[in-house]
Scaffold this active site. Structure first.
Site, PDB file in Angstrom:
ATOM      1  N   CYS A  50      10.546  -7.263   3.014  1.00  0.00           N
ATOM      2  CA  CYS A  50      11.345  -7.798   1.921  1.00  0.00           C
ATOM      3  C   CYS A  50      10.557  -8.799   1.097  1.00  0.00           C
ATOM      4  O   CYS A  50      11.004  -9.203   0.021  1.00  0.00           O
ATOM      5  CB  CYS A  50      12.623  -8.440   2.452  1.00  0.00           C
ATOM      6  N   HIS A  99      -6.976 -12.883   4.469  1.00  0.00           N
ATOM      7  CA  HIS A  99      -5.612 -12.729   3.932  1.00  0.00           C
ATOM      8  C   HIS A  99      -4.678 -12.172   5.001  1.00  0.00           C
ATOM      9  O   HIS A  99      -3.575 -12.698   5.202  1.00  0.00           O
ATOM     10  CB  HIS A  99      -5.627 -11.811   2.715  1.00  0.00           C
TER      11      HIS A  99
END
Length: 420
Positions: A50, A99
């Site tokens: 989400c 990352h």
């Protein structure tokens, strides 16, 4: 070959664009197959939650691979590339590794230190591996990312307090209403996030009536039973909405479940206001519901702002987690470079051993008069000479593996020693 990541997240792109780029479980096999068929991509993992949609891949050419992922996202979301390209981020090699480790550690989440994302990282990798999309390179990377996420939470307090979207959504609803005690609350969706919301509700409200609706009845009933709630039929939402105080929705539906016209009809039959918290991506509730009188609609953007306001107490842990990530990135890269150099080093040593054995065989007749002790001395002497000659080339090759200099040294060794 490089490892790259190309993606969009809650910080870089508006919600209405992010929800178009969501890859649900049903579409994931096709998406992974599509990515692997692209000219510049081989292995691939899709991390779609989400909060983000990211593609991790092994790339033959960096810029070509970024364009391949850009085209994939454009086709996925039926969106022209120019409408979202400015929102894309991309990293390769060490930056891509860092990352992913930040994502797994919860530093790139709306809720700092979020625990749910670690499970999502693991699930994305395991699914890609099951579908033969994640090979040895990405499997090693994601395995290390999961280890890093665990270490960050074990060695720091980044996971202290509210560290899940589910908990944050419940707290946001409670803050808006003053309290959830004694309220009638509908949880729409009983997946991992929906179950998390239901569990958080059970612990945060006193005397609340918690209803759980899910397309699969058995799953909804199981979640309801776990928290002492009630399972309701998904098809009876209209009637249920007339009686609830709060709706928390987080299904995996590809389209809207509650349209403005449907909710408007329900509101007319109600005597009190209705709070809807929609943290599904794509959204479960049509944005126009926000304009209805007597209805308050909160979505992922509201949740992100709420979470950011409440995480000041954990910000001091960021430096500690970043230090762990730096250490783990270095450890991962050291492992990769050693792995890359190992086959060539082994081939070089095999070649040297063949030459040593061949020379001993050539002079075997002259060594026949040696006793066992003398034979062992000759064996040790010749092995020692080979080891000393190969020591420096081996050290330099391992130290520079994965770099342009290492590639040049490797090519030189293959040519000079006729290695395959």
């Amino acid at each position: 070959m490089s490892v790259i990541v190309v993606g969009l997240n809650h910080r870089t792109v508006p919600l209405e664009i992010l929800e178009r780029m969501t890859v649900n479980d049903a579409h994931l096999p096709k998406a992974l197959d599509d990515l692997r068929s692209r000219e510049n991509l081989s292995e691939a993992v899709v991390l779609s939650t989400c909060m983000r949609t990211e593609v991790y891949a092994v790339a033959a050419r960096y810029h070509g691979a970024v364009q391949d992922v850009r085209k994939f996202l454009s086709e996925l979301g039926f969106t022209a590339p120019e409408d979202f390209s400015d929102h894309l981020y991309s990293f390769h090699d060490e930056a891509a590794v860092a990352h992913l480790f930040r994502v797994a550690s919860g530093l790139d989440s709306a809720v700092l230190g979020e625990g749910e994302v670690l499970g999502q990282v693991r699930a994305a990798w395991e699914k890609a591996r099951e579908l033969d999309a994640a090979g040895p390179v990405l499997s090693a990377l994601f395995r290390h990312a999961v280890e890093t996420g665990k270490r960050a939470r074990a060695e720091t307090s980044i996971a202290r307090g509210t560290t899940s979207l589910s908990q944050a959504a419940v707290e946001m609803a409670a803050r808006r209403l003053g309290s959830l005690d004694g309220r009638t609350i509908l949880v729409l969706g009983a997946g991992d996030m929906g179950e998390g919301i239901a569990v958080a509700l059970a612990g945060a409200s006193d005397g609340a009536r918690i209803l759980v609706a899910n397309r699969t009845w058995t799953r909804g009933a199981a979640v309801a039973a776990r928290i002492g709630g009630e399972a309701i039929d998904f098809g009876s939402l209209g009637a249920v909405l007339e009686d609830v105080d709060v709706v928390l929705t987080t299904t995996g539906s590809p389209g809207v479940l509650l349209e403005a016209s449907d909710v408007a009809g329900v509101v007319e039959a109600r005597e009190r206001d209705l709070l809807i918290v929609d943290i599904a991506v794509p959204r479960d509730v049509e944005p126009g519901v926000r304009d209805l009188e007597g209805v308050t609609l909160l979505d992922m953007d509201d949740l992100r702002r709420f979470a950011e306001a409440g995480m000041a107490g954990r910000r001091g842990e960021i430096v500690k987690v970043e230090a762990i990530i730096t250490d783990e990135v270095r450890r991962y890269l050291d492992t990769v470079t050693a792995r890359e150099a190992a086959p060539l080093v082994a081939t070089l040593r095999d070649r040297a051993e063949q030459i040593r054995q061949g020379e001993l065989a050539r002079v075997a007749s002259r060594l026949e008069g040696l006793d066992e002790r003398e034979r062992q001395a000759v064996e040790a002497l010749t092995r020692g000479i080979v080891n000393k000659l190969l020591h420096e080339p081996t050290v330099r090759l391992k130290a520079t593996a994965g770099s342009p200099q290492g590639d040049a040294l490797g090519d030189a060794l293959r040519t000079l020693f006729d290695l395959e």
